[in-house]
Design a protein around this motif. Structure first.
Motif, short mmCIF file in Angstrom:
data_model
loop_
_atom_site.label_atom_id
_atom_site.label_comp_id
_atom_site.label_asym_id
_atom_site.label_seq_id
_atom_site.Cartn_x
_atom_site.Cartn_y
_atom_site.Cartn_z
N TRP A 103 0.82 -1.22 0.00
CA TRP A 103 0.00 0.00 0.00
C TRP A 103 0.84 1.26 0.00
N ALA A 104 2.11 1.17 0.46
CA ALA A 104 2.92 2.37 0.65
C ALA A 104 3.11 3.14 -0.66
N LYS A 105 3.34 2.43 -1.77
CA LYS A 105 3.54 3.12 -3.05
C LYS A 105 2.28 3.88 -3.46
N PHE A 106 1.13 3.27 -3.25
CA PHE A 106 -0.13 3.93 -3.58
C PHE A 106 -0.30 5.20 -2.76
N TYR A 107 -0.09 5.11 -1.47
CA TYR A 107 -0.25 6.28 -0.60
C TYR A 107 0.72 7.39 -0.99
N MET A 108 1.95 7.01 -1.31
CA MET A 108 2.94 8.01 -1.68
C MET A 108 2.57 8.71 -2.98
N GLU A 109 2.04 7.95 -3.94
CA GLU A 109 1.66 8.58 -5.20
C GLU A 109 0.42 9.46 -5.02
N VAL A 110 -0.52 9.04 -4.18
CA VAL A 110 -1.66 9.89 -3.88
C VAL A 110 -1.17 11.24 -3.33
N THR A 145 -6.70 15.52 5.43
CA THR A 145 -8.12 15.17 5.55
C THR A 145 -8.61 14.50 4.27
N THR A 146 -8.06 14.93 3.14
CA THR A 146 -8.41 14.28 1.87
C THR A 146 -8.04 12.81 1.90
N MET A 147 -6.84 12.49 2.35
CA MET A 147 -6.44 11.09 2.44
C MET A 147 -7.23 10.37 3.54
N GLY A 148 -7.70 11.14 4.50
CA GLY A 148 -8.47 10.54 5.59
C GLY A 148 -9.82 10.00 5.16
N ILE A 149 -10.31 10.40 3.99
CA ILE A 149 -11.63 9.90 3.58
C ILE A 149 -11.63 8.40 3.36
N PHE A 150 -10.45 7.81 3.06
CA PHE A 150 -10.39 6.34 2.96
C PHE A 150 -9.51 5.73 4.05
N ASN A 151 -9.24 6.51 5.08
CA ASN A 151 -8.48 6.00 6.22
C ASN A 151 -9.26 6.28 7.51
N ARG A 152 -10.52 5.84 7.51
CA ARG A 152 -11.41 6.01 8.65
C ARG A 152 -11.97 4.64 9.04
N THR A 169 1.35 13.66 12.92
CA THR A 169 2.29 12.60 12.55
C THR A 169 1.61 11.44 11.84
N MET A 170 0.33 11.22 12.12
CA MET A 170 -0.39 10.18 11.39
C MET A 170 -0.47 10.53 9.91
N GLY A 171 -0.75 11.80 9.62
CA GLY A 171 -0.79 12.24 8.23
C GLY A 171 0.57 12.17 7.57
N LEU A 172 1.61 12.53 8.29
CA LEU A 172 2.97 12.43 7.73
C LEU A 172 3.31 10.98 7.41
N TYR A 173 2.89 10.08 8.26
CA TYR A 173 3.12 8.65 8.02
C TYR A 173 2.39 8.19 6.76
N TRP A 174 1.16 8.66 6.57
CA TRP A 174 0.41 8.28 5.36
C TRP A 174 1.15 8.69 4.09
N ILE A 175 1.68 9.91 4.07
CA ILE A 175 2.24 10.44 2.82
C ILE A 175 3.65 9.92 2.54
N ARG A 176 4.39 9.56 3.59
CA ARG A 176 5.72 8.98 3.41
C ARG A 176 5.97 7.94 4.52
N PRO A 177 5.35 6.76 4.38
CA PRO A 177 5.40 5.77 5.46
C PRO A 177 6.79 5.21 5.75
N TRP A 178 7.70 5.28 4.80
CA TRP A 178 9.06 4.79 5.05
C TRP A 178 9.94 5.83 5.71
N ASN A 179 9.46 7.08 5.79
CA ASN A 179 10.28 8.18 6.28
C ASN A 179 9.83 8.78 7.60
N PHE A 180 8.53 8.65 7.92
CA PHE A 180 8.01 9.30 9.12
C PHE A 180 7.29 8.29 10.01
#
Length: 738
Positions: free
Chosen positions: A171-178, A228-235, A331-342
Motif C-alpha cells: 500500500w505504501a507506493k499507492f499512498y505516496m503517489e496519492v 483530511t483528503t487522504m483521511g476519507i479512505f483512512n477512517r 504525525t499520522m498524516g505524515l506517516y500516510w504520505i511517506r510511510p518509510w520516512n516518518f
C-alpha cells in the motif's frame, strides 16, 4: 570467520553539511579557507567542541532519489549521500563553531546509498559493518557493497532480494503517489473539494464533508487539507468501502499505482474525529494553509534531490501543531504520505515505542505535545535501531503494524484522539472500534521456521518437545552451556502460538539469587510519593493478560530457572502451575491480596518455558516439587550436517573448515564426557562455534582461534580448575595445526 570488529582501531569520523537553512553550498569556501563552520548559532556547540585534531572529516549532502540508481529500487525512493570533500582536522577553536581542516576536494562527488543521516553533523563510530563500510568508502576509496546494504535489516523490505517473493506494505507506493498527486492541488483546492463532493454523491459512507459556520449554519465544506483528503479512505469504515473510495480518489488524481489489496500497518481515524482542522467556527483563517505548508515541506524534506531543508520542515511542523485540534496527531498524516520516512505517533504507537521499545518520546511542544525537534530526534533514534538485526521492528510500517497488534497491560480499549474536530457522525458502515484496523497482518511461525532460523535439532524431536509443552504446559530445557536453550525456548513459544508475537503475549525474565516472590509475583514497593504500593510482578501481569484473552496462547520464558530459588520465587503459584489446577475453582489466596476475597489461578492458556544450565556447580539441585510440575528436555551439543550446511550458507565458511571444527569439538566433548569429575552435562555446545546473526566472518581460522582463546578456553579452565595443565592441553589440541 573473523569476529574481530571490522574497522577496529579506526578513530571516530565526522560527516558534516555545508549549507544551512537553505543557504548556498559553502563547500568551496570551506575548502579554500581550510575550515569548517557551524552555521547554526547555538546549535551543535557541544558536538563541534568534541571534534579532535587528527580525526577524519568529510563534507556531505544528503538527499533522496527515485531514478538513475545503480540498483533496482522497484519504484521506491532511496536515500543518497554525496561525499564532496574529505580531510583531516588540524585544529579546533573550542568555541563550538569553527574547526580547521586540511581539505581535499573530490573532482566529482561520490554517491553513497542507504546508510545516511540528514543532520548537519554526524559522528560515525567504527565497529559495525554499516559504519565501517561508509568509512572505507569515504576515506579509502573503496566501493560500497550495495547488495549487502540492500539486504540489511532496515532496507530489505523495499530493496532486498527476499522481498521480491514476499513483499509487504504494498500500500505504501499507492499512498505516496496519492500524496504526490495531491500536491498539484495546493492552489486548486476548489477543484479538489468539488471532486470529493462528486465521489460522496456516488457512494455511501462519505458523509463527513459538511462544515459548521459561525452563524450556526451547516453547509458543504469549501476548503480542505491534503491529510483530511487522504483521511476519507483512512477512517473506521469497512475495508471494501476503503478500497472503493481510494479508487475513486485515485481515478480523479490520475494515480497509476493500483489500489492496495490490504492496509496492514496503517492507523486510521475515528469516524467522529476525521478532520485535521476544526469547523469554520473554531478554526483560524490560515489553519488549512498551514496544513498544506507542512504537507509540502514534508515532501520536500524527504524527496528533494538537493537535500531537504530541515529548518523549513521544523518551522512548518511547529506552526501546525499549535493549531486547534491538531497537536502531534499530524504525525499520522505524515506517516500516510511517506510511510518509510516518518513515524506515526497515534496512541498505540506511542505506547509501543515507550513501553515495548523503551524509547522516551519528548513532549516539549505546546500543550505537552511532541515538537519538531522531539519528532526528528525520535525519528533518528528509530532509524538507527532499525539497522540492528535483532531489533523487534525494522521500519516505520513494521513498527506501526506491531503497535496496532500490541496490547499494553495498562491500556483499555481507548479511543485514539487523532483529530480533535468532531464532525458529523457516520450513520452507517461504522466499525465497532473506529480506530482499530481489522486487517492486521500476522507473520506465521512454525517448526519449519525454527529449523530455517538455525536450529539443528531434528524435526521429529522438535515435534516431541512442542507436544510435551502443549500437554504439560510447563517445560524446562536443560543442557550444557552453549546448546541454545534460551534461543530455542523463545522460538518454541512462537511455534506454540503459531506466530511471531508481540510483547503482550510473550515475556522473558531471568531468575537470579536476589530475585524474590515480591519481584516475580506481587509485593510492596516504594512509590514516588514515599509510600508503599502493591505492585504486580511479571508473572501476575502475564496471568492477567492471558485471562483477558483466553482464546490466544501466552508464554513466559524463564532463563536460568535454577539460578534463583524457584520454590521461594513462585510461592503458592507452584501449586497453581499444575495442569489440573488451572481453573478458577482451584484459585488460591496470594500472600499479598488486593481484595479480601481475591483468588488467583493460572489460566489454561499460559505456558511456562524455563532453561537450566546443568553444568554450573554453584547452582543447587531443583527440588522435587518443581520437577513434578515441569517436563524436562535434554539438549545436547548438536553439530553434524545440519549445522555445517547452515553455517556454510549463512556465513560462507568453507565446508572443510567446518568439518575440522566439528572434529575438534567432538574430540573435546568425548574427553569431557569420559572425565569422571565432569561428564556429558559439561560438554561444549554448538553455540560456541555458531556465529551470531549479522556477524561477518572474513577469516574462519582466525575466528575459531579467537573463540577458543576467549570463550572455550576460560570454560575449560573453570572445569579443570584443579588441573590447569589438563585444560591447557585440551585448549592446545583445539588449536594445533589449524
Amino acid at each position: 570467520m573473523n569476529s574481530l570488529m571490522e574497522g577496529t582501531g579506526s578513530k571516530v569520523c565526522w560527516f558534516v553539511g555545508a549549507s544551512y537553512g537553505g543557504t548556498n553550498d559553502q563547500t568551496d569556501r570551506f575548502v579554500d579557507k581550510g575550515v569548517w563552520e557551524n552555521g547554526y548559532g547555538n546549535k551543535y556547540l557541544d558536538l563541534v567542541q568534541s571534534i579532535k585534531p587528527g580525526e577524519r572529516i568529510a563534507i556531505k549532502s544528503t538527499y533522496t532519489r527515485k531514478h538513475n540508481l545503480p540498483f533496482d529500487n522497484r519504484g521506491h525512493v532511496a536515500s543518497v549521500m554525496a561525499i564532496k570533500a574529505i580531510g583531516i582536522v588540524t585544529k579546533n577553536h573550542g568555541d563550538g563553531r569553527i574547526v580547521e581542516v586540511d581539505w581535499t576536494k573530490l573532482e566529482e562527488p561520490r554517491e553513497w546509498y542507504f546508510y545516511t543521516y540528514r543532520s548537519t553533523i554526524w559522528q560515525v563510530l567504527p565497529g559495525d559493518w554499516c559504519a565501517d563500510g561508509l568509512i572505507s568508502f569515504t576515506f579509502e576509496g573503496q566501493p560500497q557493497d550495495i547488495d549487502r546494504f540492500r539486504n540489511g535489516p532496515y532496507w530489505r523490505e523495499r530493496f532486498g532480494d527476499a522481498s521480491k517473493d514476499t513483499p509487504r506494505f504494498l500500500w505504501a507506493k499507492f499512498y505516496m503517489e496519492v500524496a504526490d498527486k495531491l500536491m498539484d492541488y495546493r492552489d486548486r483546492r476548489a477543484e479538489l473539494v468539488k471532486a470529493l463532493r462528486d465521489i460522496a454523491g456516488r457512494m455511501e459512507g462519505l458523509t463527513n464533508l459538511h462544515d459548521r459556520y459561525k452563524n450556526g449554519n451547516i453547509a458543504s465544506l469549501q476548503d480542505i487539507c491534503p491529510f483530511t483528503t487522504m483521511g476519507i479512505f483512512n477512517r473506521g469504515i469497512t475495508e471494501a468501502n476503503r478500497k472503493i473510495i481510494a479508487g475513486e480518489l485515485a481515478k480523479f488524481l490520475k494515480v497509476v499505482e493500483p489500489v492496495p489489496d490490504s492496509f496492514e500497518g496503517i492507523p486510521i481515524l475515528n469516524n467522529l474525529k476525521s478532520w485535521f482542522f476544526g469547523f469554520e467556527k473554531n478554526r483560524e483563517p490560515d489553519d488549512i494553509d498551514s496544513l498544506w505548508r507542512i504537507f509540502a515541506e514534508a515532501l520536500r524534506f524527504t524527496d528533494s534531490e538537493q537535500g531537504g531543508d530541515e529548518s523549513a520542515f521544523i518551522k512548518a511542523y511547529d506552526n501546525v501543531t499549535d493549531r486547534y485540534g491538531i497537536g502531534s496527531n499530524i504525525t499520522m498524516g505524515l506517516y500516510w504520505i511517506r510511510p518509510w520516512n516518518f513515524p506515526t505517533l497515534d496512541s498505540r504507537s506511542k505506547s509501543y515505542i515507550e513501553k515495548n521499545l523503551g524509547i522516551k518520546i519528548g513532549l516539549n511542544g505546546p500543550k505537552g505535545n511532541c515538537n519538531a525537534q522531539d519528532y526528528l530526534s525520535l525519528l533518528n533514534k528509530l532509524e538507527a535501531h532499525f539497522q540492528e538485526p535483532n531489533y523487534p521492528v525494522h521500519s516505520f510500517p513494521e513498527l506501526s503494524l506491531a503497535a496496532w497488534s500490541y496490547q499494553d497491560h495498562d491500556e483499555t480499549s481507548q479511543q485514539d484522539n487523532s483529530v480533535m474536530n468532531v464532525g458529523p457522525s457516520e450513520d452507517s458502515d461504522e466499525c465497532s472500534e473506529d480506530d482499530f484496523p481489522k486487517n492486521l497482518e500476522v507473520k506465521p511461525y512454525s517448526l519449519d521456521d525454527i529449523l530455517a532460523d538455525g536450529c539443528f535439532v531434528e524435526r521429529s524431536r522438535l515435534e516431541q518437545i512442542l507436544e510435551r509443552l502443549r500437554v504439560k504446559k510447563n517445560l524446562i530445557l536443560q543442557g550444557p552451556p552453549g546448546t541454545g536453550k534460551t534461543w530455542l525456548a523463545k522460538r518454541l513459544a512462537f511455534a506454540l502460538m503459531g506466530q511471531q508475537s508481540v510483547k503482550s503475549r510473550i515475556r522473558v525474565v531471568q531468575f537470579h539469587p536476589n530475585l524474590s516472590y515480591e519481584d516475580f509475583v506481587r509485593g510492596w514497593r516504594p512509590s514516588g510519593d514515599g509510600k508503599l504500593s502493591l505492585v504486580d510482578g511479571p508473572f501476575m501481569e502475564m496471568i492477567e493478560s492471558a485471562a483477558k484473552s483466553p482464546q490466544v496462547k501466552h508464554v513466559i520464558v524463564i532463563e536460568e530457572i535454577n539460578r534463583g530459588n524457584p520454590a521461594q520465587i513462585f510461592g503458592e503459584m507452584l501449586t497453581l502451575l499444575e495442569v489440573d489446577k488451572r481453573t478458577p475453582t482451584e484459585g488460591l489466596e496470594l500472600c499479598y491480596r488486593r481484595e479480601v476475597d481475591e483468588r488467583v489461578y493460572v489460566p489454561d492458556n499460559l505456558y511456562v518455558i524455563g532453561t537450566m544450565n546443568i553444568a554450573d556447580r554453584s547452582l543447587a539441585l531443583v527440588d522435587l516439587a518443581l520437577r513434578r510440575r515441569f517436563a524436562f528436555v535434554d539438549l545436547q551439543p548438536t553439530l553434524g550436517q545440519p549445522w555445517r550446511e547452515w553455517v556454510h550458507r549463512e556465513f560462507t565458511i568453507a565446508l572443510e573448515v567446518l568439518d575440522e571444527i566439528e572434529r575438534r569439538i567432538g574430540a573435546l566433548n568425548n574427553d569431557i564426557a569420559g572425565d569422571a569429575s565432569l561428564g556429558k552435562q559439561f560438554q561444549v555446545g554448538h553455540s560456541y562455534v555458531t556465529p551470531p546473526t549479522g556477524a561477518r566472518i572474513n577469516d574462519a581460522q582466525e575466528w575459531f582461534k579467537q573463540v577458543v582463546l576467549t570463550e572455550i578456553g576460560p570454560l575449560l579452565e573453570e572445569y579443570w580448575f584443579d588441573a590447569i595443565e589438563k585444560a591447557d592441553n585440551a585448549k592446545q589440541r583445539l588449536l594445533d595445526g589449524f
